[in-house]
Design a protein around this motif. Sequence first.
Motif, PDB file in Angstrom:
ATOM      1  N   ASP A 197       0.860  -1.184   0.000  1.00 14.96           N
ATOM      2  CA  ASP A 197       0.000   0.000   0.000  1.00 14.96           C
ATOM      3  C   ASP A 197       0.892   1.229   0.000  1.00 14.96           C
ATOM      4  O   ASP A 197       2.124   1.135   0.091  1.00 14.96           O
ATOM      5  CB  ASP A 197      -0.974  -0.005   1.179  1.00 14.96           C
ATOM      6  CG  ASP A 197      -0.263  -0.031   2.526  1.00 14.96           C
ATOM      7  OD1 ASP A 197       0.795   0.607   2.658  1.00 14.96           O
ATOM      8  OD2 ASP A 197      -0.759  -0.714   3.444  1.00 14.96           O
ATOM      9  N   LEU A 235      -1.906  -3.899  -8.750  1.00 16.05           N
ATOM     10  CA  LEU A 235      -2.903  -4.343  -7.764  1.00 16.05           C
ATOM     11  C   LEU A 235      -3.998  -5.104  -8.496  1.00 16.05           C
ATOM     12  O   LEU A 235      -4.744  -4.534  -9.276  1.00 16.05           O
ATOM     13  CB  LEU A 235      -3.482  -3.129  -7.022  1.00 16.05           C
ATOM     14  CG  LEU A 235      -2.483  -2.358  -6.137  1.00 16.05           C
ATOM     15  CD1 LEU A 235      -3.104  -1.075  -5.617  1.00 16.05           C
ATOM     16  CD2 LEU A 235      -2.018  -3.233  -4.974  1.00 16.05           C
ATOM     17  N   ASP A 278      -6.670  -6.481  -7.358  1.00 15.08           N
ATOM     18  CA  ASP A 278      -8.014  -6.240  -6.854  1.00 15.08           C
ATOM     19  C   ASP A 278      -8.426  -4.797  -7.148  1.00 15.08           C
ATOM     20  O   ASP A 278      -7.783  -3.864  -6.648  1.00 15.08           O
ATOM     21  CB  ASP A 278      -8.047  -6.510  -5.349  1.00 15.08           C
ATOM     22  CG  ASP A 278      -9.455  -6.335  -4.779  1.00 15.08           C
ATOM     23  OD1 ASP A 278     -10.407  -6.106  -5.570  1.00 15.08           O
ATOM     24  OD2 ASP A 278      -9.589  -6.395  -3.556  1.00 15.08           O
ATOM     25  N   ALA A 288      -8.758  -2.727  -4.078  1.00 13.64           N
ATOM     26  CA  ALA A 288      -7.505  -2.277  -3.502  1.00 13.64           C
ATOM     27  C   ALA A 288      -7.005  -1.029  -4.228  1.00 13.64           C
ATOM     28  O   ALA A 288      -6.471  -0.097  -3.609  1.00 13.64           O
ATOM     29  CB  ALA A 288      -6.465  -3.389  -3.566  1.00 13.64           C
ATOM     30  N   ARG A 318      -8.946   1.846  -3.077  1.00 10.86           N
ATOM     31  CA  ARG A 318      -8.560   2.207  -1.723  1.00 10.86           C
ATOM     32  C   ARG A 318      -7.319   3.088  -1.724  1.00 10.86           C
ATOM     33  O   ARG A 318      -7.247   4.095  -1.010  1.00 10.86           O
ATOM     34  CB  ARG A 318      -8.297   0.927  -0.926  1.00 10.86           C
ATOM     35  CG  ARG A 318      -7.892   1.164   0.547  1.00 10.86           C
ATOM     36  CD  ARG A 318      -7.309  -0.110   1.120  1.00 10.86           C
ATOM     37  NE  ARG A 318      -6.029  -0.445   0.450  1.00 10.86           N
ATOM     38  CZ  ARG A 318      -5.628  -1.684   0.213  1.00 10.86           C
ATOM     39  NH1 ARG A 318      -6.399  -2.715   0.549  1.00 10.86           N
ATOM     40  NH2 ARG A 318      -4.458  -1.903  -0.365  1.00 10.86           N
ATOM     41  N   GLU A 319      -6.325   2.729  -2.542  1.00 14.65           N
ATOM     42  CA  GLU A 319      -5.094   3.509  -2.580  1.00 14.65           C
ATOM     43  C   GLU A 319      -5.310   4.876  -3.231  1.00 14.65           C
ATOM     44  O   GLU A 319      -4.667   5.859  -2.857  1.00 14.65           O
ATOM     45  CB  GLU A 319      -4.009   2.736  -3.333  1.00 14.65           C
ATOM     46  CG  GLU A 319      -3.602   1.434  -2.665  1.00 14.65           C
ATOM     47  CD  GLU A 319      -3.229   1.630  -1.213  1.00 14.65           C
ATOM     48  OE1 GLU A 319      -2.469   2.580  -0.915  1.00 14.65           O
ATOM     49  OE2 GLU A 319      -3.707   0.860  -0.364  1.00 14.65           O
TER      50      GLU A 319
END
Length: 583
Positions: free
Chosen positions: A114, A146, A148, A151, A154-155
């Motif tokens: 992350d 990434l 996903d 994910a 999210r980042e």
Amino acid sequence: MSGKQRFATAGVAKCPTGIVGFDELVGGGLPRGRSTLVTGGPGAGKTVFALQTLVNGAKDFGEAGIFVAFEEHSRELLANAASFGWGLERLTPNRLFVLDAQPDPELMRSGDFDLKGMLAALSAKVRQTGARRVVFDALDVVLHLLDDPQAAHREIFRLRDWLLEHGLTAVLTSKIHREPNEMGREPSRQPDSYLQFIVDCAVVLNHEAADGMSQRNLRVIKYRGSAFAENAAPFVLGESGLSVAAGPSLDRSVAATTTERVSSGIPRLDAMLGGGYFRGASVLITGAPGTAKTSLCGAFAEAACRRGERTLFVSFDSGADEIGRNLQSVNIRLNQHRRSGRLRLVSPSSGGASAEMQFSQIKRMVAEHRARHLIIDPLSALALPGNLETARGVVERLGHWVKSEGITLLATSLLDGSQPEDEGTPLQISTLADTWLHVSYLVRHGERNRALTIIKSRGTQHSNQVRELVLRTSGISLEDVYTAGGEVLMGALRFEKEAAVRAAAAQAALEEKRERVELENSTMELMSRIKQLERELALKRAQRESLGVEAAKRAKVRAAGEADLKQLRGADATRRPKRQARP
């Protein structure tokens, strides 16, 4: 800010990029304290755009910056950017810090990756340097590793929150993937395409080849809270970095040029134009190959240099030395002015760069030479295959630019046909030119002769007559043409006509002289006769007077004789006067 676009930007603070032309498109710069996404294909110029905003921020606006490189290593990045002459060695690391942030593939595969750790380190660096700008270059490299999508989202949100927390002006760059030759389409739905929806400003850079010619443009597709120019704007990657050709401005007005004239280098052409070209005007010379367009350019350049005015001569057809040699045949000496530094003669390749790149280089050379006059021969060379569409915009901006700078522009354009006013020019240059001269051929009786006419000259009382353009070793001259039976006579026919006219004039002069002599002789004869008659008249008058006197004398004598005769005859009593007594 005359002649530039203006946009209402109330409520949105702007962070200037310092990139030539771009800040005009967006009304002052990128949104300050917010994020901007710059997308484009490979080689589109994303990294240059982002790094240039940091360099200009540090150098010109006193704002330190941080460059986060997810793809290139810092040493490669700085080595590549050194060619632009930005002086990065004087900026790094205190005012411009470059962070290598290439992701570790092992962490990506394990799913433990992350941005939290990197952002924490960046926070410390922001506090240390006082940075106000930040670039995340090739963010798509991280997001594509990434697997996903959740994910990745999210980042993205983690990065957005971090930027808002620190109040940094951010530029995020990302590649887009699309089919070739689809410039202008929206990016395909990649994991990082979601970035377009969360940023405040989005810029797309395009780079493609049209007929083998490289073409670049950018388009601002989103800018929250601010108006912006929505059309695509061409840009170039030149010696000093990226520069954007701002689109047609809302206010195209420029200060009117003075009434000062500059010589064309040909006295009779100056007279036809009412005194020469206006200073700061745009002059167009059209004609087929070999009609002496370059010679007219050379005459103008020589006249300007003789006045001590610096001139830039851009020739797309011939080399500098070749032009200097060729023009000597018509007594135009440019080499001496090249040696003095007043004249700069350059010969770029018309097919070696896009029209935008050529225009950018011309502006740079004009600034370097401090030229007051610009000659482009021919301007139509910009309209080669792959350049025609962009060249029209270039010509329009060229015309506006020279007027705003007070530069006199003399450009030539190839044009076939005998009716230029019906055909126009390939780039529609004629509509922008203040003065339009056309040179043409007249082929007759085995001769090819040149003619010059003024199609238009705004603001001048110019001649509407066709003149024969004659190239001699003594120089360029404009001669009167002759018309006979509705035909224009030039060359040998004009010479024969002139000889015939001179012979007729000489014959007429001889006839006039003969008649004058005859009249003078007749007059003298008449005067002589008049004098003779006057003498005869005087004699007659004298004779008449003499006869009168003699007649009077004879009458008196006769009267006296008659009186004496009467007295002798005693026929009549004669009274004698009484004598007075003597005292």
